[in-house]
Motif scaffolding. Structure first.
Motif, PDB file in Angstrom:
ATOM      1  N   UNK A  23      11.362 -16.363 -44.299  1.00 35.21           N
ATOM      2  CA  UNK A  23      11.471 -15.090 -43.599  1.00 35.21           C
ATOM      3  C   UNK A  23      12.431 -15.290 -42.429  1.00 35.21           C
ATOM      4  N   UNK A  24      13.615 -14.672 -42.504  1.00 37.83           N
ATOM      5  CA  UNK A  24      14.670 -14.914 -41.528  1.00 37.83           C
ATOM      6  C   UNK A  24      14.863 -13.734 -40.581  1.00 37.83           C
ATOM      7  N   UNK A  25      15.169 -14.092 -39.321  1.00 38.26           N
ATOM      8  CA  UNK A  25      15.543 -13.088 -38.326  1.00 38.26           C
ATOM      9  C   UNK A  25      17.049 -12.855 -38.416  1.00 38.26           C
ATOM     10  N   UNK A  26      17.529 -11.685 -38.003  1.00 36.47           N
ATOM     11  CA  UNK A  26      18.962 -11.406 -38.089  1.00 36.47           C
ATOM     12  C   UNK A  26      19.773 -12.391 -37.247  1.00 36.47           C
ATOM     13  N   UNK A  27      20.917 -12.772 -37.777  1.00 34.66           N
ATOM     14  CA  UNK A  27      21.787 -13.707 -37.072  1.00 34.66           C
ATOM     15  C   UNK A  27      22.734 -13.010 -36.125  1.00 34.66           C
ATOM     16  N   UNK A  28      23.711 -13.761 -35.658  1.00 34.80           N
ATOM     17  CA  UNK A  28      24.654 -13.272 -34.656  1.00 34.80           C
ATOM     18  C   UNK A  28      25.355 -11.984 -35.088  1.00 34.80           C
ATOM     19  N   UNK A  29      25.886 -11.962 -36.308  1.00 37.87           N
ATOM     20  CA  UNK A  29      26.710 -10.828 -36.739  1.00 37.87           C
ATOM     21  C   UNK A  29      25.878  -9.561 -36.937  1.00 37.87           C
ATOM     22  N   UNK A  30      24.681  -9.702 -37.505  1.00 38.42           N
ATOM     23  CA  UNK A  30      23.807  -8.538 -37.677  1.00 38.42           C
ATOM     24  C   UNK A  30      23.369  -7.991 -36.325  1.00 38.42           C
ATOM     25  N   UNK A  31      23.070  -8.896 -35.422  1.00 36.16           N
ATOM     26  CA  UNK A  31      22.648  -8.508 -34.079  1.00 36.16           C
ATOM     27  C   UNK A  31      23.790  -7.779 -33.363  1.00 36.16           C
ATOM     28  N   UNK A  32      24.993  -8.319 -33.485  1.00 34.23           N
ATOM     29  CA  UNK A  32      26.161  -7.701 -32.838  1.00 34.23           C
ATOM     30  C   UNK A  32      26.450  -6.328 -33.433  1.00 34.23           C
ATOM     31  N   UNK A  33      26.299  -6.189 -34.736  1.00 32.10           N
ATOM     32  CA  UNK A  33      26.511  -4.888 -35.382  1.00 32.10           C
ATOM     33  C   UNK A  33      25.505  -3.854 -34.887  1.00 32.10           C
ATOM     34  N   UNK A  34      24.278  -4.303 -34.640  1.00 31.62           N
ATOM     35  CA  UNK A  34      23.257  -3.391 -34.112  1.00 31.62           C
ATOM     36  C   UNK A  34      23.652  -2.892 -32.719  1.00 31.62           C
ATOM     37  N   UNK A  35      24.157  -3.789 -31.881  1.00 31.45           N
ATOM     38  CA  UNK A  35      24.595  -3.397 -30.536  1.00 31.45           C
ATOM     39  C   UNK A  35      25.756  -2.409 -30.622  1.00 31.45           C
ATOM     40  N   UNK A  36      26.697  -2.695 -31.521  1.00 33.18           N
ATOM     41  CA  UNK A  36      27.856  -1.806 -31.676  1.00 33.18           C
ATOM     42  C   UNK A  36      27.443  -0.431 -32.200  1.00 33.18           C
ATOM     43  N   UNK A  37      26.408  -0.374 -33.031  1.00 30.77           N
ATOM     44  CA  UNK A  37      25.956   0.913 -33.565  1.00 30.77           C
ATOM     45  C   UNK A  37      25.380   1.808 -32.473  1.00 30.77           C
ATOM     46  N   UNK A  38      24.982   1.202 -31.367  1.00 29.25           N
ATOM     47  CA  UNK A  38      24.394   1.963 -30.262  1.00 29.25           C
ATOM     48  C   UNK A  38      25.410   2.202 -29.146  1.00 29.25           C
ATOM     49  N   UNK A  39      26.111   1.152 -28.740  1.00 32.45           N
ATOM     50  CA  UNK A  39      27.020   1.240 -27.588  1.00 32.45           C
ATOM     51  C   UNK A  39      28.500   1.151 -27.953  1.00 32.45           C
ATOM     52  N   UNK A  40      28.800   0.998 -29.232  1.00 29.23           N
ATOM     53  CA  UNK A  40      30.193   0.832 -29.625  1.00 29.23           C
ATOM     54  C   UNK A  40      30.678  -0.593 -29.385  1.00 29.23           C
ATOM     55  N   UNK A  41      31.929  -0.843 -29.719  1.00 27.92           N
ATOM     56  CA  UNK A  41      32.481  -2.184 -29.554  1.00 27.92           C
ATOM     57  C   UNK A  41      32.501  -2.625 -28.096  1.00 27.92           C
ATOM     58  N   UNK A  42      32.729  -1.679 -27.195  1.00 30.19           N
ATOM     59  CA  UNK A  42      32.761  -2.033 -25.771  1.00 30.19           C
ATOM     60  C   UNK A  42      31.396  -2.489 -25.271  1.00 30.19           C
ATOM     61  N   UNK A  43      30.346  -2.098 -25.999  1.00 30.63           N
ATOM     62  CA  UNK A  43      29.000  -2.502 -25.605  1.00 30.63           C
ATOM     63  C   UNK A  43      28.776  -3.991 -25.676  1.00 30.63           C
ATOM     64  N   UNK A  44      29.572  -4.688 -26.485  1.00 31.03           N
ATOM     65  CA  UNK A  44      29.438  -6.136 -26.598  1.00 31.03           C
ATOM     66  C   UNK A  44      29.988  -6.874 -25.376  1.00 31.03           C
ATOM     67  N   UNK A  45      30.620  -6.137 -24.482  1.00 33.95           N
ATOM     68  CA  UNK A  45      31.255  -6.773 -23.327  1.00 33.95           C
ATOM     69  C   UNK A  45      30.602  -6.373 -22.004  1.00 33.95           C
ATOM     70  N   UNK A  46      29.344  -5.983 -22.073  1.00 32.79           N
ATOM     71  CA  UNK A  46      28.608  -5.718 -20.846  1.00 32.79           C
ATOM     72  C   UNK A  46      28.437  -7.019 -20.066  1.00 32.79           C
ATOM     73  N   UNK A  47      28.619  -6.931 -18.753  1.00 35.67           N
ATOM     74  CA  UNK A  47      28.474  -8.125 -17.923  1.00 35.67           C
ATOM     75  C   UNK A  47      29.705  -8.997 -17.887  1.00 35.67           C
ATOM     76  N   UNK A  48      30.809  -8.519 -18.462  1.00 35.19           N
ATOM     77  CA  UNK A  48      32.020  -9.344 -18.523  1.00 35.19           C
ATOM     78  C   UNK A  48      32.651  -9.540 -17.151  1.00 35.19           C
TER      79      UNK A  48
END
Length: 306
Positions: free
Chosen positions: A49-74
């Motif tokens: 039983x596996x938890x989502x990895x980096x790419x699935x997790x990142x896609x989830x963030x992008x689905x909510x905040x867009x690509x710029x959402x991955x750069x919060x705190x930059x």
């Protein structure tokens, strides 16, 4: 000065490229699991039983905040990297200037003192100086590190408390005082120091006793030993990184630093003890092939493992 500027530019580029990875890692460290586990296979082909990895997790963030959402705190992270690089180079430069002044006073040491018996002394001396330089850089830049982490953890509760750099500084000072800028500093410093000494000591032992000198292939292997021992040391000291990051966001008014994701810790030792009891000392260490720990179940309402 030119060398320091080039290091700042290179470091800034690497920081920007690694920001999405850092973002996902911090959310996993806090214990936030927005996606349910799925059935998959590990590297040995066994069904787990596996938890989502980096790419699935990142896609989830992008689905909510867009690509710029991955750069919060930059922004605070870039400030931390640039200032840390300058402070680190200045401290090392000061040591070098002192060495040159002392050499001019006393003259160069005899050739026999440069080799053999004093090699371990040189390792001790260089490691001590590197420790002082890194510690100074960490001390100066830790407030930016705290702001970076809190800006990222806001994703969990959809808060907007730590948005701008200046606003974040005012918020922390108003709510927590001066000490709020240094939440989680002690475990971070301890982890850096222990990792540095482990890395350099192991590299010295490997290069001196495990590898023979005078062979070209062995000389090449020695050049890689520092990187290998550094990786090994960072794995051993990862719990300090985890505890430091959790303490930086604990009880700061964000959902990700409050129950149910985290109890209110009284100190970093209390945090360490609770993580150890729960078997979470390596949480967030790997972002690939993440299986559900034994005895844990996924709670859809809380979006976390319980």
């Amino acid at each position: 000065m030119t060398e320091a500027a080039s290091q700042v530019l290179l470091g800034s580029g690497l920081t920007i490229l690694s920001q999405p990875l850092m973002y996902v890692k911090v959310l996993v460290q806090v214990g936030y699991e927005p996606l349910p586990p799925t059935l998959g296979r590990n590297i040995f082909g066994r069904q787990v039983c596996q938890l989502p990895g980096l790419f699935c997790y990142a896609q989830h963030i992008m689905s909510i905040d867009g690509k710029s959402g991955l750069f919060k705190g930059l922004t605070p992270r870039l400030c931390s990297g640039a200032i840390g690089t300058v402070v680190h180079s200045r401290v090392l430069q000061r040591y070098q200037d002192c060495d040159k002044a002392e050499e001019l006073k006393q003259g160069p040491p005899p050739p026999e003192e440069k080799d053999g018996p004093s090699s371990f002394d040189r390792v001790i001396k260089e490691t001590t100086r590197e420790m002082m330089a890194r510690s100074a850089a960490t001390l100066v830049t830790h407030p930016f590190h705290v702001i970076t982490l809190r800006s990222m953890v806001q994703f969990i509760g959809r808060e907007t408390k730590y948005c701008g750099l200046c606003d974040s500084i005012v918020t922390i000072y108003r709510e927590e005082g001066f000490l709020g800028f240094f939440a989680g500093l002690i475990p971070r410093l301890l982890g850096d120091i222990i990792s540095l000494w482990l890395c350099n000591s192991l590299a010295y032992l490997v290069n001196t006793y495990a590898l023979e000198s005078g062979v070209s292939t062995m000389n090449e292997m020695k050049s890689y030993s520092q990187a290998v021992t550094g990786f090994f040391a960072s794995m051993l000291t990862y719990p300090f990184v985890l505890v430091s990051n959790l303490m930086a966001v604990n009880n700061c008014g964000l959902a990700g630093g409050s129950p149910p994701y985290a109890p209110i810790y009284t100190s970093w030792l209390d945090c360490w003890s609770m993580l150890q009891k729960e078997g979470n000392m390596s949480r967030g260490n790997s972002l690939f092939f993440r299986k559900v720990p034994f005895g844990k179940t996924y709670c859809c309402d809380l979006r976390m493992l319980i």
